[in-house]
Design a protein around this motif. Structure first.
Motif, short mmCIF file in Angstrom:
data_model
loop_
_atom_site.label_atom_id
_atom_site.label_comp_id
_atom_site.label_asym_id
_atom_site.label_seq_id
_atom_site.Cartn_x
_atom_site.Cartn_y
_atom_site.Cartn_z
N SER A 281 4.46 6.34 -6.48
CA SER A 281 5.60 6.77 -5.69
C SER A 281 6.74 5.76 -5.81
O SER A 281 6.51 4.55 -5.82
CB SER A 281 5.20 6.93 -4.22
OG SER A 281 4.97 5.66 -3.64
N ASP B 221 -10.84 -1.16 -2.29
CA ASP B 221 -11.28 -1.49 -3.65
C ASP B 221 -12.06 -2.80 -3.71
O ASP B 221 -12.11 -3.46 -4.74
CB ASP B 221 -10.09 -1.57 -4.62
CG ASP B 221 -9.41 -0.23 -4.82
OD1 ASP B 221 -10.13 0.79 -4.83
OD2 ASP B 221 -8.18 -0.18 -4.96
N HIS C 218 -5.89 3.59 1.61
CA HIS C 218 -7.02 4.35 2.14
C HIS C 218 -8.35 3.71 1.79
O HIS C 218 -9.36 3.92 2.47
CB HIS C 218 -6.97 5.78 1.63
CG HIS C 218 -5.71 6.50 2.01
ND1 HIS C 218 -5.40 6.83 3.32
CD2 HIS C 218 -4.65 6.91 1.25
CE1 HIS C 218 -4.22 7.44 3.35
NE2 HIS C 218 -3.75 7.51 2.12
N PRO D 97 4.67 4.31 2.17
CA PRO D 97 4.24 2.99 1.72
C PRO D 97 4.69 1.89 2.68
O PRO D 97 5.69 2.04 3.40
CB PRO D 97 4.90 2.85 0.36
CG PRO D 97 6.04 3.80 0.37
CD PRO D 97 5.63 4.93 1.24
N GLY E 228 -2.65 -1.44 -3.39
CA GLY E 228 -3.62 -0.37 -3.17
C GLY E 228 -2.97 0.88 -2.62
O GLY E 228 -1.75 0.93 -2.39
N ASP E 229 -3.83 1.89 -2.37
CA ASP E 229 -3.28 3.15 -1.85
C ASP E 229 -3.28 3.21 -0.33
O ASP E 229 -2.75 4.14 0.26
CB ASP E 229 -4.04 4.34 -2.43
CG ASP E 229 -5.52 4.36 -2.04
OD1 ASP E 229 -5.93 3.58 -1.16
OD2 ASP E 229 -6.27 5.15 -2.65
N ARG F 162 6.79 2.94 -3.10
CA ARG F 162 5.81 1.87 -3.26
C ARG F 162 6.18 0.97 -4.42
O ARG F 162 6.02 -0.26 -4.35
CB ARG F 162 4.40 2.44 -3.48
CG ARG F 162 3.32 1.36 -3.35
CD ARG F 162 1.93 1.82 -3.73
NE ARG F 162 1.70 1.74 -5.17
CZ ARG F 162 0.50 1.64 -5.74
NH1 ARG F 162 -0.59 1.62 -4.99
NH2 ARG F 162 0.37 1.59 -7.05
N PRO G 192 -0.92 2.73 5.25
CA PRO G 192 0.47 3.17 5.18
C PRO G 192 1.04 3.36 6.59
O PRO G 192 0.30 3.48 7.58
CB PRO G 192 0.38 4.50 4.43
CG PRO G 192 -0.91 4.44 3.69
CD PRO G 192 -1.84 3.64 4.55
N VAL H 188 0.84 -1.19 0.00
CA VAL H 188 0.00 0.00 0.00
C VAL H 188 0.87 1.24 0.00
O VAL H 188 2.02 1.23 0.47
CB VAL H 188 -0.95 0.02 1.22
CG1 VAL H 188 -1.93 -1.15 1.16
CG2 VAL H 188 -0.16 -0.03 2.53
N GLY H 189 0.30 2.31 -0.54
CA GLY H 189 1.02 3.58 -0.59
C GLY H 189 0.53 4.40 -1.76
O GLY H 189 -0.32 3.97 -2.55
N GLN H 190 1.08 5.58 -1.87
CA GLN H 190 0.67 6.50 -2.93
C GLN H 190 1.02 5.91 -4.29
O GLN H 190 2.18 5.58 -4.57
CB GLN H 190 1.39 7.85 -2.78
CG GLN H 190 1.04 8.89 -3.82
CD GLN H 190 -0.42 9.31 -3.75
OE1 GLN H 190 -1.00 9.36 -2.67
NE2 GLN H 190 -1.02 9.60 -4.89
N PRO H 191 0.01 5.70 -5.19
CA PRO H 191 0.31 5.15 -6.52
C PRO H 191 1.36 5.99 -7.25
O PRO H 191 1.30 7.22 -7.26
CB PRO H 191 -1.05 5.19 -7.23
CG PRO H 191 -2.05 5.15 -6.12
CD PRO H 191 -1.43 5.92 -4.99
#
Length: 668
Positions: A597, A626, A623, A641, A620-621, A600, A636, A592-595
């Motif tokens: 980045s 999905d 948050h 990430p 995933g991000d 990640r 996170p 997980v983490g900011q797409p």
């Protein structure tokens, strides 16, 4: 003048559309006509890349006298086995039961009710002509015996098999079972040439997957599984079965040394092998495995890619009326193409001799060792490929088969992700979109399409299972949740429509066209069996979602393994590979983490190199989940990430660096 096949979508059927034989496509109309005329049905089954199918077509089906006899005495039905694997399966079982062997073209004489009473494969024209008259005479004068023969064949083939789930107890999947399979395989291993058994030799892609997973799960305490996989993979890659100029593998080798192939090149073989070589690289870092995985993936995209975004089924063995003509060389042809000095050097590098390794003094290119002058080799390889492209190309069967495109999606996703080739991942994504948008209608898969037009034949078990497998793999690479949701829908159809009530699966759904017996076969052939493919996809889906129902269904589908592990593990490679994943968990990795980045992406890349058998990845991000339960609650760490390593949804503490993730994967 054309016959009833003129409106078919199958390239194989269209090859016969101008035959003087009054062919019918498979369907009730043909059998109704046979009942009206009171004649037997002649069912001829083959596929477009089949060399001996072409031979029998030229000898018999294009011959006016033979066609006239066929039309007078029979109703003639032509079947593309790749469009109708169910029809092929039931008549292949009958052919093998009656003759002790099978193959294509398959020639079956059946009653107007579809019951086979005489079967064979290829017949030379004089023998075939005598057979036509003999069968017709027996139909007139020995009708009672023929009908009795057909009924006895049907009754025998309808009996439960020892591998049927109803006759097989709930399997015990443990380390000893898989060790038994490994020992049995090792006893059949060709220690000199690689592979298993003697000629003809088929690429054992599913067995390779089992061996790699067995090596990885057992903690590398026994090196022999990896050694067998490495030896076999290298022998194939250096032999004539591998296209040394264009990449990609032929269907099989006619000899035990992998020298002379049967030259047809199939999508399913190359999808399975590209993935196997990528996994070999993941296990041992082999430069050869990396090269072959990439070249095979590139060949699929370049040579089998269709304008609609899917992948064609095959390239023929023949071109210009001769098998292998496109691929073979003589020393003089090399000198003409390259000049005397480079031509003689290429002959040495590729093992091209005056005596030849194939027919008429020609040789199939091999690469028994890497040349020291790499730049010269690369230049010569490119020049020969350009020269070869001016030859008459083998025909391409450009129908899209859902099952085989599912295998290609899985392979291209992983090869692209492991080697940083976004173009290959995009090719997988485009093929997935085609299957979902064109082949999936009202929640059900249709098996084939061509030129953007979907066919009428219902998907069989391997279509659902391999498509689900491909979509789950694509999700693990892209993090696009749509793919795992569609996979779940397909697996619901598998559970609702294909089950046998005892944990196993039929190859056709419960609302399929009834045949004289409902086909089912849990053993692998050229591709994973539908049952074992379903087991693998169900297990992966369970790992992503935490569904115990799917996990239990995967376990039950492995029921044939204890018997096969002891007697015939070569025909259960995929099931054994799934069993390895079952014992390993499988490992679940949530990243997980900011797409986009870099941190990640680095964690995701490390997750993709995990060698734990059947490991699944959710991306995933952090948050929102999905709709993928493995992502639920995986947040996170300090706004950065993180990766979570889990088994059956129970996770270790999150890690935030590549080094920490690798340690966690080793300890999982």
């Amino acid at each position: 003048m054309v016959n009833r096949l003129a409106h078919a979508t199958s390239p194989y059927l269209l090859q016969h559309a101008e035959n003087p034989v009054d062919w019918h496509p498979w369907g009730e109309d043909a059998f109704a006509e046979a009942r009206r005329r009171d004649v037997p049905v002649l069912v001829s089954i083959g596929y477009s890349a089949c060399h001996w199918c072409h031979v029998m077509a030229h000898e018999s089906f294009e011959d006016e006298a033979t066609a006239r006899t066929m039309n007078e005495l029979f109703v003639n039905v032509k079947v593309d086995r790749e469009e109708r694997p169910d029809v092929d399966a039931v008549y292949m079982n009958a052919t093998q039961a009656m003759t002790g062997h099978g193959g294509w073209p398959m020639t079956v004489f059946a009653t107007p009710d579809g019951e086979p009473f005489y079967c064979g494969t290829y017949f030379p024209r004089p023998q075939f002509q005598r057979l036509l008259h003999g069968v017709a005479e027996a139909w007139q004068n020995q009708r009672e015996q023929i009908l009795d023969q057909g009924q006895r064949v049907v009754a025998a083939l309808s009996q439960p098999s020892p591998l049927d789930s109803a006759a097989t107890p709930q399997p015990t999947i443990d380390a000893e079972l898989l060790a038994v399979a490994h020992r049995t395989l090792y006893a059949e291993y060709d220690t000199v040439n690689g592979g298993f058994g003697s000629a003809p030799k088929f690429p054992p892609s599913m067995v390779l997957e089992f061996l790699l997973r067995h090596h990885d799960r057992t903690g590398r305490t026994d090196t022999s599984p990896l050694e067998v996989a490495e030896h076999t993979a290298e022998a194939m890659a250096r032999g004539g079965i591998y296209d040394q100029l264009g990449g990609g593998f032929a269907r099989y080798s006619v000899d035990e040394h992998w020298t002379v192939p049967h030259f047809e090149k199939m999508l399913y073989d190359n999808a399975l092998l590209a993935r196997s070589y990528a996994h070999l690289w993941r296990s041992n870092g082999s430069a050869l495995a990396r090269r072959v995985a990439l070249e095979t993936a590139e060949w699929m995209v370049r040579d089998l890619g269709t304008p609609e975004g899917g992948f064609a089924s095959a390239r023929d063995a023949d071109s210009a009326g001769e098998e292998g003509l496109f691929y073979v060389w003589t020393p003089q042809q090399l000198r003409t193409a390259l000049g005397a000095a480079d031509g003689d050097w290429a002959a040495t590098v590729f093992g091209v001799t005056e005596q030849g390794t194939f027919e008429h003094g020609t040789s199939v290119l091999q690469l028994q060792q890497d040349p020291e002058d790499v730049s010269r080799y690369q230049s010569i390889r490119q020049r020969l490929a350009e020269q070869r492209s001016a030859r008459v190309w083998p025909e391409r069967d450009d129908k899209i088969v859902a099952a085989w495109n599912g295998l290609a999606i899985a392979a291209l996703s992983e090869v692209g992700a492991l080697f940083g080739r976004e173009d290959l991942v995009n090719a997988a994504r485009t093929a997935a979109r085609l299957l979902v948008d064109l082949h999936l209608r009202d929640g059900r898969l249709l098996r084939t399409s061509r030129d953007g037009k979907v066919g009428v034949n219902a998907g069989v078990l391997e279509d659902y299972a391999n498509t689900a497998e491909g979509l789950i793999t694509l999700y693990g690479v892209t993090g696009e949740a749509e793919w795992v949701h569609v996979a779940g829908q397909l697996l619901e159809v598998v559970l609702a429509r294909f089950g046998d009530g005892s944990g196993g699966f039929y190859d056709t759904p419960d609302d399929a066209e009834p045949l004289f017996t409902r086909p089912r076969d849990p053993t692998d052939n050229a591709t994973p069996s539908g049952q074992f493919a379903a087991a693998g996809a169900l297990l992966s889906y369970a790992a992503l979602t935490g569904s115990q129902r799917h996990r239990a269904a995967a376990h039950a589908a492995l029921a044939p393994l204890p018997l096969l592990a002891q007697r015939a593990p070569r025909f259960a490679g995929w099931g054994l590979a799934v069993a390895e994943a079952f014992l390993a968990g499988p490992t679940e990795i949530a990243v997980v983490g900011q797409p986009g980045s870099p941190d990640r992406e680095q964690l995701h890349a490390a997750a993709l190199t995990c060698t734990s058998p059947g490991a699944v990845i959710a991306l995933g991000d952090g948050h929102q989940d999905d709709g993928v339960p493995l992502l639920r609650g995986r947040a996170p760490v300090d706004d950065g990430p993180a990766a979570y390593v889990c088994r059956q949804m129970t996770c270790q503490r999150p890690v935030t660096s590549v080094e920490q993730l690798r340690r966690a994967l080793v300890e999982a």
